[in-house]
Design an enzyme around this catalytic site. Structure first.
Site, PDB file in Angstrom:
ATOM      1  N   CYS A  26      47.186  26.555  52.362  1.00 58.96           N
ATOM      2  CA  CYS A  26      47.841  26.986  53.601  1.00 58.96           C
ATOM      3  C   CYS A  26      47.186  26.242  54.760  1.00 58.96           C
ATOM      4  O   CYS A  26      46.822  26.813  55.783  1.00 58.96           O
ATOM      5  CB  CYS A  26      47.775  28.501  53.789  1.00 58.96           C
ATOM      6  SG  CYS A  26      46.111  29.198  53.811  1.00 58.96           S
TER       7      CYS A  26
ATOM      8  N   GLY B 276      46.531  38.417  44.811  1.00 59.14           N
ATOM      9  CA  GLY B 276      47.627  38.429  43.850  1.00 59.14           C
ATOM     10  C   GLY B 276      49.033  38.252  44.368  1.00 59.14           C
ATOM     11  O   GLY B 276      49.987  38.493  43.628  1.00 59.14           O
ATOM     12  N   GLY B 277      49.223  37.792  45.596  1.00 60.54           N
ATOM     13  CA  GLY B 277      50.586  37.628  46.101  1.00 60.54           C
ATOM     14  C   GLY B 277      51.415  36.666  45.276  1.00 60.54           C
ATOM     15  O   GLY B 277      52.534  36.969  44.863  1.00 60.54           O
ATOM     16  N   LYS B 278      50.867  35.481  45.015  1.00 65.91           N
ATOM     17  CA  LYS B 278      51.602  34.495  44.219  1.00 65.91           C
ATOM     18  C   LYS B 278      51.639  34.904  42.748  1.00 65.91           C
ATOM     19  O   LYS B 278      52.618  34.613  42.047  1.00 65.91           O
ATOM     20  CB  LYS B 278      50.980  33.111  44.399  1.00 65.91           C
ATOM     21  CG  LYS B 278      51.131  32.557  45.822  1.00 65.91           C
ATOM     22  CD  LYS B 278      50.550  31.162  45.931  1.00 65.91           C
ATOM     23  CE  LYS B 278      50.716  30.625  47.346  1.00 65.91           C
ATOM     24  NZ  LYS B 278      49.919  31.387  48.342  1.00 65.91           N
TER      25      LYS B 278
ATOM     26  N   ASP C 103      39.693  34.654  39.650  1.00 68.87           N
ATOM     27  CA  ASP C 103      39.054  34.636  40.963  1.00 68.87           C
ATOM     28  C   ASP C 103      37.566  34.859  40.784  1.00 68.87           C
ATOM     29  O   ASP C 103      37.118  35.356  39.732  1.00 68.87           O
ATOM     30  CB  ASP C 103      39.646  35.698  41.887  1.00 68.87           C
ATOM     31  CG  ASP C 103      39.484  35.328  43.365  1.00 68.87           C
ATOM     32  OD1 ASP C 103      40.416  34.703  43.915  1.00 68.87           O
ATOM     33  OD2 ASP C 103      38.438  35.632  43.961  1.00 68.87           O
TER      34      ASP C 103
ATOM     35  N   CYS D 170      43.144  30.445  41.623  1.00 67.78           N
ATOM     36  CA  CYS D 170      42.499  31.110  42.767  1.00 67.78           C
ATOM     37  C   CYS D 170      43.414  32.247  43.199  1.00 67.78           C
ATOM     38  O   CYS D 170      44.053  32.201  44.253  1.00 67.78           O
ATOM     39  CB  CYS D 170      42.261  30.137  43.906  1.00 67.78           C
ATOM     40  SG  CYS D 170      41.329  28.651  43.444  1.00 67.78           S
ATOM     41  N   ALA D 171      43.489  33.289  42.386  1.00 67.03           N
ATOM     42  CA  ALA D 171      44.539  34.304  42.529  1.00 67.03           C
ATOM     43  C   ALA D 171      44.372  35.182  43.755  1.00 67.03           C
ATOM     44  O   ALA D 171      45.357  35.699  44.292  1.00 67.03           O
ATOM     45  CB  ALA D 171      44.579  35.174  41.268  1.00 67.03           C
TER      46      ALA D 171
END
Length: 451
Positions: A364, A244-246, A264, A240-241
């Site tokens: 989160c 794209g932070g991770k 995604d 679940c990109a």
């Protein structure tokens, strides 16, 4: 801008937030972009007041209901000035005097209920627990025994955290670059790549950001990325990109070696991720649009990935410090649907993990039904996966002193760790026994042998 003009701008922005249903940060950003005459100092004060109000909405509304006042942004702003800045009726009448750019004059009814607020405080012992915690009443019990302290921490604003891009600099170099541009950054306590800024800065205008040396990423999110323990040469899937932070953090940790499949279901997110990857100098990312969590492509990747990260869609309760209005957009039905979706994603993504590989489930959220209970339910039906205690991975993958926390699954929270609320569980797929490997090899040889 004059003080009364700033207050009128705050009221207008709050009205837009109430009426549109869009995230407050987007509404405010779009509205202020169209008001270029507002200077930076005025803009900062307006922003602070808008989000200060949103963080205290439940308690302000409680007072207005107690006094029989119609609840709307103007009334909330007046109540906040009376309860939290000790403004009396005479002082408020000077601010609300009907001048050209300011709010309309106070009415007689407003003066009466404002008089009743003089000497009162925002917090009142008569307020229900959910009101004091700025949380929907139905959701409050789901935070468990830590609800009061946890929700209080979620009311306050979050710091601005950065992740140093390992492809371009180390943390010491990034600190010096930012200092040269007038920004003093401090190392974060847990992430070896994290920097924390003392206040709001125009980061997007700095050369350090433009050159991709730093990325905005909360320390908790950085830790989740590091616990994937991705290595150069591996095949990694970010299921679940999003934007794209991770994914970027994984690419940097892998030193651009191996491959990352960034998946995604929304093309717009993948497009934003591509822009960020270019700035960061990340070249081992393959973006792929899925039709759903059970896209046929997923099935074809059976047992191919060394690491699969599921940063699952969730309630976002851990990010309420950054998105204070989001707490009022959640419903019981919506939460149930999210929990069902998380289970479906887990039930699809696990098949991509190769024997001996790892599945990392993260949210989160601070709610057990989205976190520990999801993992426990998965393990009950997937005997070839075992839970790997996060501390076992921490020392090798991160190396800093670990945060306080009990249990084999990691839960970061603002009141204990100063991060957003993040959950992570590391699940390892059992390696195939030698006998089973031999049988599979024989079957493969039989299939390819000439008749």
């Amino acid at each position: 801008m004059t003080p009364d003009a700033r207050l009128q701008t705050v009221i207008e922005l709050l009205e837009q937030v109430d009426s549109t249903g869009r995230p407050a940060d987007r509404v405010v950003h779009d509205a202020l972009r169209g008001r270029r005459y507002i200077g930076s100092t005025d803009r900062r004060e307006v922003l602070e007041r808008v989000f200060w109000q949103l963080r205290r909405k439940a308690r302000l509304d409680w007072w207005l209901a107690e006094l029989g006042v119609f609840i709307e942004p103007r009334a909330r702003v007046l109540a906040a000035l009376a309860l939290c800045e000790d403004k009396n009726v005479a002082e408020l009448a000077q601010l609300f005097d009907g001048q050209r750019y300011g709010p309309p004059k106070l009415g007689d009814k407003e003066k009466r209920w404002l008089k009743a607020l003089e000497g009162q405080a925002l917090d009142d012992p008569r307020q229900p627990e959910g009101v004091r915690g700025e949380c929907p009443g139905w959701l409050y019990p789901r935070f468990g025994p830590q609800a009061e302290a946890r929700l209080r921490a979620l009311i306050e604003g979050a710091p601005l955290d950065l992740r140093v891009n390992e492809l371009k600099a180390d943390r010491g170099e990034a600190i010096e670059r930012l200092r040269a541009e007038g920004i003093e950054a401090q190392p974060t306590p847990f992430s070896p790549l994290g920097l924390r800024l003392p206040g709001r800065v125009n980061l997007a205008e700095t050369e350090t950001f433009k050159k991709g040396i730093v990325e905005v990423q909360d320390e908790g999110s950085q830790i989740v990325s590091l616990l994937v323990a991705a290595e150069s040469g591996q095949r990694v899937v970010d299921f679940c990109a999003g934007a794209g932070g991770k994914t970027l953090a994984l690419a940097a940790r892998m030193k651009n070696g191996g491959s990352i499949q960034a998946l995604d279901i929304m093309q717009g997110r993948l497009d934003r991720a591509a822009q960020r990857a270019k700035r960061a100098g990340a070249h081992n990312i393959i973006r792929r649009l899925l039709k759903s969590q059970r896209d046929p492509w997923v099935k074809r990747q059976r047992r191919k990935a060394d690491r699969v990260l599921i940063d699952a869609p969730c309630s976002g309760t851990g990010a309420w410090r950054r998105n204070p209005d989001a707490r009022w957009n959640q419903t019981e039905t919506g939460l149930t649907e999210l929990i069902d979706l998380q289970a479906e994603i887990l039930d699809s993504a696990w098949r991509m993990v190769k024997p001996g590989g790892r599945l990392i489930y993260a949210t989160c959220s601070l709610l057990p039904e989205e976190n520990e209970r999801q993992v426990q339910a998965f393990l009950e039906t997937h005997e070839d996966f075992t839970l790997l205690p996060w501390r076992n991975v921490w020392n090798a993958a991160i190396g800093t002193p670990p945060p306080e926390g009990e249990g084999e699954m990691l839960l970061l929270s603002p009141e204990l760790h100063g991060t957003d609320g993040f959950f992570a569980a590391i699940l390892q797929r059992k390696a195939e026994p030698p006998k089973e490997k031999a049988v599979k090899a024989e079957e493969a040889e039989a299939e390819t042998a000439p008749e």
